[in-house]
Design an enzyme around this catalytic site. Structure first.
Site, PDB file in Angstrom:
ATOM      1  N   TYR A   1       0.903  -1.465   0.176  1.00  0.00           N
ATOM      2  CA  TYR A   1       0.275   0.198   0.008  1.00  0.00           C
ATOM      3  C   TYR A   1       0.905   0.740  -0.145  1.00  0.00           C
ATOM      4  CZ  TYR A   1      -3.874  -3.524   0.176  1.00  0.00           C
ATOM      5  OH  TYR A   1      -5.188  -3.458  -0.100  1.00  0.00           O
TER       6      TYR A   1
ATOM      7  N   GLN B   1     -15.082   2.698  -5.933  1.00  0.00           N
ATOM      8  CA  GLN B   1     -14.471   0.945  -5.072  1.00  0.00           C
ATOM      9  C   GLN B   1     -12.718   1.861  -5.228  1.00  0.00           C
ATOM     10  OE1 GLN B   1     -15.803  -2.942  -6.501  1.00  0.00           O
ATOM     11  NE2 GLN B   1     -16.253  -1.594  -9.248  1.00  0.00           N
ATOM     12  N   ASN B   2     -12.350   2.491  -5.770  1.00  0.00           N
ATOM     13  CA  ASN B   2     -10.847   2.945  -6.030  1.00  0.00           C
ATOM     14  C   ASN B   2     -10.556   3.342  -4.889  1.00  0.00           C
ATOM     15  OD1 ASN B   2     -10.776   1.737  -8.210  1.00  0.00           O
ATOM     16  ND2 ASN B   2     -11.917   4.322  -9.293  1.00  0.00           N
TER      17      ASN B   2
ATOM     18  N   ASP C   1      -8.230   4.982  -4.745  1.00  0.00           N
ATOM     19  CA  ASP C   1      -7.634   6.203  -5.054  1.00  0.00           C
ATOM     20  C   ASP C   1      -7.252   7.614  -4.795  1.00  0.00           C
ATOM     21  OD1 ASP C   1      -8.157   5.157  -8.389  1.00  0.00           O
ATOM     22  OD2 ASP C   1      -8.157   7.398  -7.808  1.00  0.00           O
TER      23      ASP C   1
ATOM     24  N   HIS D   1     -14.146   1.041  -0.380  1.00  0.00           N
ATOM     25  CA  HIS D   1     -13.536   0.334  -0.534  1.00  0.00           C
ATOM     26  C   HIS D   1     -12.246   0.795   0.767  1.00  0.00           C
ATOM     27  CE1 HIS D   1     -14.941  -3.296  -3.332  1.00  0.00           C
ATOM     28  NE2 HIS D   1     -15.533  -2.870  -2.216  1.00  0.00           N
TER      29      HIS D   1
ATOM     30  N   CYS E   1      -6.100   2.901  12.920  1.00  0.00           N
ATOM     31  CA  CYS E   1      -5.452   1.976  14.481  1.00  0.00           C
ATOM     32  C   CYS E   1      -6.543   1.117  14.710  1.00  0.00           C
ATOM     33  CB  CYS E   1      -5.524   3.779  15.559  1.00  0.00           C
ATOM     34  SG  CYS E   1      -4.064   3.374  16.474  1.00  0.00           S
TER      35      CYS E   1
ATOM     36  N   ASN F   1     -17.290   0.828 -19.962  1.00  0.00           N
ATOM     37  CA  ASN F   1     -16.190  -0.012 -19.930  1.00  0.00           C
ATOM     38  C   ASN F   1     -16.096  -0.840 -21.095  1.00  0.00           C
ATOM     39  OD1 ASN F   1     -15.558  -1.228 -17.728  1.00  0.00           O
ATOM     40  ND2 ASN F   1     -15.087  -3.185 -18.573  1.00  0.00           N
ATOM     41  N   LEU F   2     -13.939  -0.963 -21.103  1.00  0.00           N
ATOM     42  CA  LEU F   2     -13.577  -0.647 -22.054  1.00  0.00           C
ATOM     43  C   LEU F   2     -14.013  -2.610 -22.840  1.00  0.00           C
ATOM     44  CD1 LEU F   2     -10.976  -0.104 -23.486  1.00  0.00           C
ATOM     45  CD2 LEU F   2      -9.856  -1.368 -22.738  1.00  0.00           C
TER      46      LEU F   2
ATOM     47  N   ALA G   1     -13.030   4.577 -20.964  1.00  0.00           N
ATOM     48  CA  ALA G   1     -13.706   5.849 -19.454  1.00  0.00           C
ATOM     49  C   ALA G   1     -13.335   7.425 -20.170  1.00  0.00           C
ATOM     50  CB  ALA G   1     -13.449   5.319 -18.669  1.00  0.00           C
TER      51      ALA G   1
HETATM   52  C1  BV8 Z   1     -17.348  -8.241   1.816  1.00  0.00           C
HETATM   53  C2  BV8 Z   1      -9.506  -2.440  -1.165  1.00  0.00           C
HETATM   54  C3  BV8 Z   1     -19.805  -8.754   3.621  1.00  0.00           C
HETATM   55  C4  BV8 Z   1      -8.089  -3.936  -1.648  1.00  0.00           C
HETATM   56  C5  BV8 Z   1     -10.983  -4.545  -2.497  1.00  0.00           C
HETATM   57  C6  BV8 Z   1     -18.705 -15.886  -3.606  1.00  0.00           C
HETATM   58  C7  BV8 Z   1     -19.475 -15.530  -4.192  1.00  0.00           C
HETATM   59  C8  BV8 Z   1     -19.470 -13.964  -4.181  1.00  0.00           C
HETATM   60  C9  BV8 Z   1     -19.304 -13.240  -2.804  1.00  0.00           C
HETATM   61  C10 BV8 Z   1     -17.899 -13.797  -2.381  1.00  0.00           C
HETATM   62  C11 BV8 Z   1     -17.477 -14.937  -2.299  1.00  0.00           C
HETATM   63  N1  BV8 Z   1     -16.906 -15.076  -1.851  1.00  0.00           N
HETATM   64  C12 BV8 Z   1     -16.318 -14.251  -0.598  1.00  0.00           C
HETATM   65  C13 BV8 Z   1     -17.192 -13.746  -1.250  1.00  0.00           C
HETATM   66  C14 BV8 Z   1     -16.838 -12.210  -0.760  1.00  0.00           C
HETATM   67  C15 BV8 Z   1     -16.458 -10.865  -0.993  1.00  0.00           C
HETATM   68  C16 BV8 Z   1     -15.722 -11.596  -3.367  1.00  0.00           C
HETATM   69  O1  BV8 Z   1     -16.749 -10.737  -3.755  1.00  0.00           O
HETATM   70  N2  BV8 Z   1     -14.870 -12.661  -3.390  1.00  0.00           N
HETATM   71  C17 BV8 Z   1     -15.102 -12.107  -5.106  1.00  0.00           C
HETATM   72  C18 BV8 Z   1     -13.639 -12.200  -5.580  1.00  0.00           C
HETATM   73  C19 BV8 Z   1     -15.205 -13.512  -5.814  1.00  0.00           C
HETATM   74  N3  BV8 Z   1     -15.849  -9.496  -0.532  1.00  0.00           N
HETATM   75  C20 BV8 Z   1     -15.861  -8.943  -0.730  1.00  0.00           C
HETATM   76  O2  BV8 Z   1     -15.071 -10.128   1.331  1.00  0.00           O
HETATM   77  C21 BV8 Z   1     -16.400  -7.757   0.025  1.00  0.00           C
HETATM   78  N4  BV8 Z   1     -16.527  -8.030   1.503  1.00  0.00           N
HETATM   79  O3  BV8 Z   1     -18.226  -9.058   1.566  1.00  0.00           O
HETATM   80  O4  BV8 Z   1     -18.716  -8.365   2.968  1.00  0.00           O
HETATM   81  C22 BV8 Z   1     -20.683  -8.114   3.298  1.00  0.00           C
HETATM   82  C23 BV8 Z   1     -21.412  -8.633   1.565  1.00  0.00           C
HETATM   83  C24 BV8 Z   1     -22.407  -7.379   1.756  1.00  0.00           C
HETATM   84  C25 BV8 Z   1     -22.665  -6.364   2.619  1.00  0.00           C
HETATM   85  C26 BV8 Z   1     -22.284  -6.018   3.747  1.00  0.00           C
HETATM   86  C27 BV8 Z   1     -20.588  -6.736   3.895  1.00  0.00           C
HETATM   87  C28 BV8 Z   1     -15.201  -6.963   0.556  1.00  0.00           C
HETATM   88  C29 BV8 Z   1     -14.740  -6.245  -0.843  1.00  0.00           C
HETATM   89  C30 BV8 Z   1     -13.385  -5.661  -0.785  1.00  0.00           C
HETATM   90  C31 BV8 Z   1     -11.856  -6.291  -1.069  1.00  0.00           C
HETATM   91  N5  BV8 Z   1     -11.641  -5.137  -1.398  1.00  0.00           N
HETATM   92  N6  BV8 Z   1     -10.051  -3.139  -2.808  1.00  0.00           N
HETATM   93  C32 BV8 Z   1      -7.335  -2.469  -2.725  1.00  0.00           C
HETATM   94  O5  BV8 Z   1      -7.765  -1.708  -3.260  1.00  0.00           O
HETATM   95  O6  BV8 Z   1      -6.008  -2.828  -2.239  1.00  0.00           O
HETATM   96  S1  BV8 Z   1     -11.697  -5.116  -4.456  1.00  0.00           S
HETATM   97  C33 BV8 Z   1     -10.485  -4.182  -5.380  1.00  0.00           C
HETATM   98  O7  BV8 Z   1     -11.621  -4.983  -6.926  1.00  0.00           O
HETATM   99  C34 BV8 Z   1     -11.528  -3.388  -5.736  1.00  0.00           C
HETATM  100  O8  BV8 Z   1     -12.104  -2.062  -4.854  1.00  0.00           O
HETATM  101  C35 BV8 Z   1     -12.599  -3.544  -6.475  1.00  0.00           C
HETATM  102  O9  BV8 Z   1     -13.519  -3.960  -5.960  1.00  0.00           O
HETATM  103  C36 BV8 Z   1     -12.490  -5.223  -6.906  1.00  0.00           C
HETATM  104  C37 BV8 Z   1     -12.657  -5.143  -8.809  1.00  0.00           C
HETATM  105  O10 BV8 Z   1     -12.029  -4.720  -9.557  1.00  0.00           O
HETATM  106  P1  BV8 Z   1     -12.611  -3.561 -10.503  1.00  0.00           P
HETATM  107  O11 BV8 Z   1     -12.229  -2.450  -9.893  1.00  0.00           O
HETATM  108  O12 BV8 Z   1     -13.381  -3.974 -10.969  1.00  0.00           O
HETATM  109  O13 BV8 Z   1     -11.223  -3.249 -11.497  1.00  0.00           O
HETATM  110  P2  BV8 Z   1     -11.020  -4.725 -12.215  1.00  0.00           P
HETATM  111  O14 BV8 Z   1      -8.992  -4.403 -12.588  1.00  0.00           O
HETATM  112  O15 BV8 Z   1     -11.395  -6.244 -11.397  1.00  0.00           O
HETATM  113  O16 BV8 Z   1     -11.132  -4.600 -13.502  1.00  0.00           O
HETATM  114  C38 BV8 Z   1     -11.197  -3.173 -14.310  1.00  0.00           C
HETATM  115  C39 BV8 Z   1     -11.816  -2.919 -15.332  1.00  0.00           C
HETATM  116  O17 BV8 Z   1     -12.024  -1.778 -15.664  1.00  0.00           O
HETATM  117  C40 BV8 Z   1     -12.528  -3.886 -17.005  1.00  0.00           C
HETATM  118  O18 BV8 Z   1     -13.973  -4.628 -16.643  1.00  0.00           O
HETATM  119  C41 BV8 Z   1     -11.746  -3.431 -17.637  1.00  0.00           C
HETATM  120  O19 BV8 Z   1     -12.171  -3.896 -18.229  1.00  0.00           O
HETATM  121  C42 BV8 Z   1     -11.852  -2.164 -17.364  1.00  0.00           C
HETATM  122  N7  BV8 Z   1     -11.363  -0.325 -18.280  1.00  0.00           N
HETATM  123  C43 BV8 Z   1      -9.602  -1.095 -18.191  1.00  0.00           C
HETATM  124  N8  BV8 Z   1      -9.453  -0.234 -18.402  1.00  0.00           N
HETATM  125  C44 BV8 Z   1      -9.989   0.658 -19.051  1.00  0.00           C
HETATM  126  C45 BV8 Z   1     -11.539  -0.445 -18.314  1.00  0.00           C
HETATM  127  N9  BV8 Z   1     -12.934   0.424 -18.963  1.00  0.00           N
HETATM  128  C46 BV8 Z   1     -12.835   2.139 -18.812  1.00  0.00           C
HETATM  129  N10 BV8 Z   1     -11.619   2.290 -19.506  1.00  0.00           N
HETATM  130  C47 BV8 Z   1     -10.600   1.943 -19.550  1.00  0.00           C
HETATM  131  N11 BV8 Z   1      -9.494   2.756 -19.937  1.00  0.00           N
END
Ligand code: BV8
Length: 234
Positions: free
Chosen positions: A57, A92-93, A95, A110, A118, A202-203, A220
């Protein structure tokens, strides 16, 4: 009902910051290719190797100094200023590019790179030094600061406020997210159930594209300013 939106909820993901030079998570060469999620974005990973996680981080926070918001961030800042109805911008970002692009009322579901939490007293503070140096908490002096970021398995922030806004929205727009992570990936279904129109910018098609009434593919930096123009011209 006129299809002019009165209450918009926007969800953004890493894709909106990609053209600013910030790595996404799941694109080729993205963050999760270089680090296992379980090692750097879970409480268990932090407990196992805090130096690895704090360094991960610190590196991402330091990178923020060398990037700028892009046209998509600025367009959403303009929308927030000029749209006469209700607007909730959820990201979700972790930044700060939405804020640096002129948006002031951003829900970081997030957490944020610039804030520390702390583990001893629970107070949040602005990060002034790399957490790898184990600086003392400004409130209680304990050397137990962690990134104020929501890891897998942790509760995202402001969920009540988000679900309440989704229940009232007549337009839900998802920008730059793969639809891979819940509960964010389920927002489109909540909005649909409440009768909102749904638009994805989305891309490429995401994992959730089939839920959307309309899906536009492209960068975007091009799609978002064009869409904001459309909304404000109504
Ligand atoms: C929770 C912070 C309970 C950290 C992040 C099974 C089924 C359902 C759910 C689950 C499951 N097993 C486990 C779970 C829960 C889990 C989950 O969903 N797991 C997934 C893997 C299945 N979720 C959790 O644990 C969450 N908490 O569930 O608590 C609860 C439930 C309900 C209500 C209350 C409590 C917590 C999840 C948070 C994790 N932290 N980030 C950090 O940043 O380091 S996750 C991180 O990845 C991001 O924050 C974001 O949320 C996530 C996805 O990332 P994206 O932003 O979508 O980015 P990605 O790279 O994936 O995609 C980029 C997209 O942009 C692509 O589509 C691409 O085509 C596009 N793109 C690229 N370039 C461009 C573009 N678009 C436009 N223009 C461009 N130029």
């Amino acid at each position: 009902m006129s299809d002019d939106p009165h209450s918009i909820v926007i969800l953004t993901g890493a894709g909106i910051s990609a053209e600013s030079g910030i790595d996404t998570f799941r694109d080729a060469g993205g963050l999760w290719e270089r680090h296992r999620v379980e090692d750097v974005a879970t409480p268990e990973g932090f407990a196992r190797d805090p130096d690895l996680v704090l360094g991960f981080y610190d590196m991402r926070r330091a990178a923020l100094a060398n990037v700028e918001p892009n046209a998509a961030h600025h367009a959403l800042g303009r929308l927030e200023r000029e749209f006469p109805g209700e607007l909730l911008l959820v990201t979700q970002n972790v930044d700060n590019l939405h804020e640096r692009g002129g948006a002031s009322n951003v829900v970081h579901m997030h957490g944020e790179l610039g804030t520390a939490l702390c583990a001893s007293c629970g107070k949040r503070s602005t990060i002034e030094a790399p957490l790898s140096d184990r600086p003392p908490c400004p409130a209680c002096e304990a050397r137990s600061l962690r990134p104020d970021v929501v890891w897998f398995g942790e509760m995202p922030y402001q969920m009540e406020r988000i679900y309440e806004a989704l229940g009232r929205a007549d337009l839900f727009v998802s920008i730059g997210t793969s639809g891979a992570v819940y509960p964010a990936a389920g927002f489109v279904q909540e909005a649909k159930a409440a009768g909102a129109r749904t638009l994805e910018l989305n891309l490429e098609p995401s994992e959730g594209s089939h839920w959307f009434d309309e899906s536009r593919n492209g960068p975007a930096g091009t799609l978002v300013p064009g869409w904001v123009e459309e909304v404000l011209a109504r």
